[in-house]
Design a protein around this motif. Structure first.
Motif, PDB file in Angstrom:
ATOM      1  N   HIS A 265      77.455  -4.942 -38.627  1.00  8.93           N
ATOM      2  CA  HIS A 265      77.520  -3.473 -38.439  1.00  8.93           C
ATOM      3  C   HIS A 265      78.385  -2.830 -39.520  1.00  8.93           C
ATOM      4  CE1 HIS A 265      76.650  -3.927 -33.822  1.00  8.93           C
ATOM      5  NE2 HIS A 265      75.610  -4.215 -34.574  1.00  8.93           N
ATOM      6  N   LEU A 266      79.025  -3.671 -40.328  1.00  7.77           N
ATOM      7  CA  LEU A 266      79.994  -3.169 -41.332  1.00  7.77           C
ATOM      8  C   LEU A 266      79.600  -3.603 -42.741  1.00  7.77           C
ATOM      9  CD1 LEU A 266      82.994  -3.905 -39.039  1.00  7.77           C
ATOM     10  CD2 LEU A 266      82.702  -1.704 -40.181  1.00  7.77           C
ATOM     11  N   ARG A 267      78.309  -3.897 -42.930  1.00 11.39           N
ATOM     12  CA  ARG A 267      77.822  -4.479 -44.181  1.00 11.39           C
ATOM     13  C   ARG A 267      78.224  -3.650 -45.407  1.00 11.39           C
ATOM     14  NH1 ARG A 267      78.171  -8.581 -44.895  1.00 11.39           N
ATOM     15  NH2 ARG A 267      77.188  -9.211 -42.938  1.00 11.39           N
ATOM     16  N   THR A 268      78.034  -2.330 -45.327  1.00 10.06           N
ATOM     17  CA  THR A 268      78.299  -1.499 -46.513  1.00 10.06           C
ATOM     18  C   THR A 268      79.794  -1.415 -46.790  1.00 10.06           C
ATOM     19  OG1 THR A 268      78.206   0.451 -45.065  1.00 10.06           O
ATOM     20  CG2 THR A 268      76.208  -0.083 -46.348  1.00 10.06           C
ATOM     21  N   LEU A 269      80.614  -1.348 -45.737  1.00 11.16           N
ATOM     22  CA  LEU A 269      82.071  -1.297 -45.976  1.00 11.16           C
ATOM     23  C   LEU A 269      82.553  -2.627 -46.551  1.00 11.16           C
ATOM     24  CD1 LEU A 269      84.790   0.238 -45.741  1.00 11.16           C
ATOM     25  CD2 LEU A 269      85.093  -0.932 -43.549  1.00 11.16           C
ATOM     26  N   ILE A 270      82.063  -3.736 -46.011  1.00 14.48           N
ATOM     27  CA  ILE A 270      82.465  -5.054 -46.531  1.00 14.48           C
ATOM     28  C   ILE A 270      82.127  -5.145 -48.020  1.00 14.48           C
ATOM     29  CG2 ILE A 270      81.867  -7.515 -46.435  1.00 14.48           C
ATOM     30  CD1 ILE A 270      81.682  -7.178 -43.344  1.00 14.48           C
ATOM     31  N   ASP A 271      80.942  -4.679 -48.380  1.00  8.75           N
ATOM     32  CA  ASP A 271      80.561  -4.704 -49.808  1.00  8.75           C
ATOM     33  C   ASP A 271      81.523  -3.857 -50.650  1.00  8.75           C
ATOM     34  OD1 ASP A 271      76.935  -4.684 -49.190  1.00  8.75           O
ATOM     35  OD2 ASP A 271      78.452  -6.263 -49.036  1.00  8.75           O
ATOM     36  N   LYS A 272      81.877  -2.659 -50.154  1.00  9.33           N
ATOM     37  CA  LYS A 272      82.783  -1.774 -50.895  1.00  9.33           C
ATOM     38  C   LYS A 272      84.152  -2.420 -51.062  1.00  9.33           C
ATOM     39  CE  LYS A 272      80.231   1.898 -51.467  1.00  9.33           C
ATOM     40  NZ  LYS A 272      79.604   1.905 -52.765  1.00  9.33           N
ATOM     41  N   LEU A 273      84.651  -3.004 -49.963  1.00 11.76           N
ATOM     42  CA  LEU A 273      86.004  -3.589 -50.034  1.00 11.76           C
ATOM     43  C   LEU A 273      86.017  -4.803 -50.968  1.00 11.76           C
ATOM     44  CD1 LEU A 273      87.272  -3.262 -46.331  1.00 11.76           C
ATOM     45  CD2 LEU A 273      87.797  -1.803 -48.301  1.00 11.76           C
ATOM     46  N   ARG A 274      84.922  -5.555 -51.004  1.00 10.20           N
ATOM     47  CA  ARG A 274      84.845  -6.673 -51.958  1.00 10.20           C
ATOM     48  C   ARG A 274      84.815  -6.139 -53.383  1.00 10.20           C
ATOM     49  NH1 ARG A 274      80.783 -10.268 -48.190  1.00 10.20           N
ATOM     50  NH2 ARG A 274      82.384 -11.666 -47.312  1.00 10.20           N
ATOM     51  N   GLN A 275      84.070  -5.042 -53.593  1.00  9.90           N
ATOM     52  CA  GLN A 275      84.046  -4.439 -54.937  1.00  9.90           C
ATOM     53  C   GLN A 275      85.455  -3.983 -55.344  1.00  9.90           C
ATOM     54  OE1 GLN A 275      81.276  -1.093 -55.156  1.00  9.90           O
ATOM     55  NE2 GLN A 275      79.775  -2.276 -53.949  1.00  9.90           N
ATOM     56  N   ALA A 276      86.223  -3.551 -54.344  1.00  7.00           N
ATOM     57  CA  ALA A 276      87.584  -3.049 -54.628  1.00  7.00           C
ATOM     58  C   ALA A 276      88.566  -4.188 -54.887  1.00  7.00           C
ATOM     59  CB  ALA A 276      88.073  -2.192 -53.456  1.00  7.00           C
TER      60      ALA A 276
END
Ligand code: EPZ
Length: 424
Positions: A265-276
């Motif tokens: 349910h948090l796929r897009t946030l997880i991707d953003k935080l990994r990018q960060a």
């Protein structure tokens, strides 16, 4: 007297914290409870102002509403029995407090063919019209008249319909689902919202005897049934609260495990935080977030699910405020959802806003300041910024935060944060 939060920045959060069940799943489920005369039990319900107000509304309609604290009082069991409705009029004052009470209209029409509500009006994040709600209910056969700030709806019989939403509205999808479950015939909702809370509502309604399929996809099919029975149900975890806690870990260069959350349910946030630059491990109903050093800038475009959720845009902007580089934000859901920017700028953030776009030029340090929450998620964003700012930050207007976070300061303090609630 209004409370405020006092935060001393500089602590790297560490430990495990449990996310509560989802506010945006519980609220429509409370409305759904009036679709049956039998007992509906919602378990592990967060203690939120919005849940309390929705309970008052249901009581005013004739439902019996009981809340029992559970265990360490970190959640509650909500029992709702609506044997018969004593009213179909939703009190205007309560309606104004919880916008989402608009989806009582579908449930009231399905249960007794009449509904009388105040127009929920806009709020600080935008105009938030309900035209899609009204159009969908009219398609199902409801006669709806708008008299100034009141809306009167009636339907001798609701019949199935093929409905195409021009926008995948979460609330309109839920309203139409609840009106259609007892309608005569089949309803199709095309371009339906695909949020996990919609799937959860489908699952609960089906346990009550409804016949719904397709939630989470582009089209939802509802076969009308004659009646629904009671249910005992645990709503899904709150992905927005879990995401907020994950950003708290990232912004403080901490190491935090968030339990009772669904990574998918948090796929897009997880991707953003990994990018960060975060290290993130996903487990069964848990996510571990570790950050070491300054985050990298990340861009953000908010979209209907499964795109990046608008409700996590403010928290992400707080992370961007201290990032190395410039982050470009595009808010496509609401007209006015950068309310956190003013407070972040008072804390030293370098943010320029043009309409729905914001450019955040990361700074090395934020400084503590007295800031005010103007809406639920903007308030959470200011708390996150206070966790990393030099010195003391006071956040007033936390009644907004209490609407959607069950004990945010307690959860953060359990991870080591120096945060406490005080009377202004
Ligand atoms: C739900 O609001 C959530 N609230 C919101 O969470 C969330 O931000 C939003 O969905 C989007 O994900 C609850 O579930 C209780 P929409 P809702 O109808 O249903 C426009 C939070 O912080 N629109 O999907 O009101 C509307 O103006 C809250 O927890 C119409 O134009 O959202 C907006 O621009 C904030 N006509 C967009 O659609 C309509 O009839 C999305 O609204 C309905 C909506």
């Amino acid at each position: 007297m209004r409370d405020l939060l006092i935060i001393e920045g500089g602590v790297r959060l560490a430990g495990t914290v449990r996310a509560s069940s989802a506010k945006n799943a519980v609220l429509p489920m409370m409305a759904a409870s009036i679709l049956t005369g039998e007992e509906c039990v919602l378990r592990d319900v967060p203690r939120l102002r919005d849940v309390g107000v929705m309970g008052q509304i249901l009581s005013s309609l004739g439902a019996e509403v009981r809340t029992e604290a559970v265990g360490d009082r970190s959640s509650a069991t909500l029992t709702i029995v609506c044997r018969s409705l004593s009213s179909h009029v939703v009190p205007a004052d309560l309606m104004g407090e919880v916008r989402s009470s608009i989806f009582l209209m579908g449930a009231l029409l399905a249960r007794n063919g009449r509904a009388d509500l105040a127009y929920p009006g806009g709020c600080s994040i935008g105009h938030r019209p309900i035209d899609l709600h009204l159009q969908g209910l009219r398609d199902l056969g409801a006669k709806i008249e708008e008299h100034g700030s009141r809306i009167e709806a009636e339907a001798r019989e609701l019949h199935g319909s093929d409905i195409r939403l021009t926008l995948p509205s979460v609330g309109a999808t839920e309203n139409i689902m609840m009106a259609a479950v007892l309608a005569t015939g089949t309803t199709l909702i095309r371009n339906a919202a695909r949020e996990p809370e919609i799937v959860d509502l489908q699952n609960m309604l089906n346990l009550m005897g409804a016949s719904i399929s397709g939630a989470g996809g582009e089209a939802i099919r509802i076969e009308g049934v004659r009646r629904l029975h009671g249910v005992s149900y645990v709503p899904i975890p709150d992905r927005i609260e879990a995401g907020t806690l994950m950003v708290a870990a990232a912004i403080t260069s901490g190491q935090v495990e968030v339990s009772n959350c669904v990574p998918d349910h948090l796929r897009t946030l997880i991707d953003k935080l990994r990018q960060a630059g975060c290290t993130i491990e996903e487990g069964d109903r848990r996510v571990f977030v570790e950050m070491d050093g300054r985050p990298r800038a990340v861009d953000c475009v908010t979209l209907p699910y499964p795109g990046f959720p608008t409700d996590l845009q403010p928290p992400l902007m707080s992370l961007a405020a201290i990032a190395d580089g410039t982050s470009a934000f595009l808010e496509t859901i609401y007209e006015q959802r950068f309310n956190q920017a003013e407070g972040l700028q008072r804390m030293g953030a370098d943010i320029s806003i043009t309409g729905q776009r914001a450019f955040v030029h990361g700074v090395e340090r934020l400084r503590g300041a007295a800031v005010r929450a103007h809406d639920l998620r903007a308030g959470a964003a200011l708390v996150l910024a206070g966790l990393v700012a030099d010195g003391v930050t006071t956040v007033s207007g936390i009644e907004h935060i209490d609407r959607g976070y069950d004990g945010l300061e307690t959860k953060l303090a359990s991870l080591g944060a120096s945060v406490r609630r005080a009377c202004a």
